[in-house]
Design an enzyme around this catalytic site. Sequence first.
Site, PDB file in Angstrom:
ATOM      1  N   ARG A  48     104.280 117.157  47.960  1.00  0.00           N
ATOM      2  CA  ARG A  48     104.495 118.438  47.285  1.00  0.00           C
ATOM      3  C   ARG A  48     105.292 118.253  45.999  1.00  0.00           C
ATOM      4  NH1 ARG A  48     107.163 122.495  51.297  1.00  0.00           N
ATOM      5  NH2 ARG A  48     107.207 123.712  49.360  1.00  0.00           N
ATOM      6  N   ASP A  71     105.222 119.851  57.582  1.00  0.00           N
ATOM      7  CA  ASP A  71     106.224 120.904  57.437  1.00  0.00           C
ATOM      8  C   ASP A  71     105.608 122.284  57.599  1.00  0.00           C
ATOM      9  OD1 ASP A  71     108.304 119.098  56.923  1.00  0.00           O
ATOM     10  OD2 ASP A  71     107.823 119.028  54.789  1.00  0.00           O
ATOM     11  N   ARG A 103     104.647 114.272  60.738  1.00  0.00           N
ATOM     12  CA  ARG A 103     105.258 115.558  61.086  1.00  0.00           C
ATOM     13  C   ARG A 103     105.164 116.512  59.891  1.00  0.00           C
ATOM     14  NH1 ARG A 103     110.962 113.677  63.554  1.00  0.00           N
ATOM     15  NH2 ARG A 103     110.821 112.326  61.724  1.00  0.00           N
TER      16      ARG A 103
END
Length: 244
Positions: free
Chosen positions: A197, A52, A50
């Site tokens: 990230r 972002d 999933r």
Amino acid sequence: MTRIAVGLEYQGARYVGWQAQPSRPSVQSLTEAALSEVAAEPVSLVCAGRTDAGVHALGQVAHFDTGAERTLRAWVLGANSRLPRDISVSWARPVPAHFHARYSAEARTYRYLILNRQARSALAARRVTWVHRPLDESAMALAASLLTGEHDFSAFRAAECQAKSPIRRMERLTVRREGDWLTIEATANAFLHHMVRNIAGLLIVVGKGRAPPAWAGQVLAGRDRRLAAPPAPADGLYLWAVRY
């Protein structure tokens, strides 16, 4: 009922992410709507990862169950004729009933792309992360090597992460440069929320010379998100491949 797996590519800049949200454009909602038109019945997708808001995908995988009988060509071309240009179904194939796009995956690979030059790019805007200060890719690679293996990645986990365990097995984490372009590639059995990230943010700090490569190991051992670097922007992140 037949279970169909599909491959997806998308540019995430215009979307709130993969997951459907009320009154906000998502990759899931648009793709489900397109496939539902092809099937002439509601289609519900389950994805491998999933992503972002702002995150892209080259190798997203999803599955759905349907009673509709369509050729694989019809699923691909029919869906793409109904999707915006920044989302594409790249392939479709029947899979066994026990296949699950998320839980059957053995590993996922993400790539983080950095344009490292003085001038920003017009053509790559919102598709890469631009860093104008010179980056030392050798220092970044050394720092990355300290994060491979099975570890508690709490220091690289977003506060809103809902995973039951912070333990992940990082099979591979590399940094390579080709001219002005740097690629961080991470392969793991699974990733925590914002994990890639957050790792990229740390490696960029090291690359700028603001911290030594050994800092990566210290942050990992500390297991405290507050002591790590800020997350890198979503622009440069791609779900690159899923291994089954």
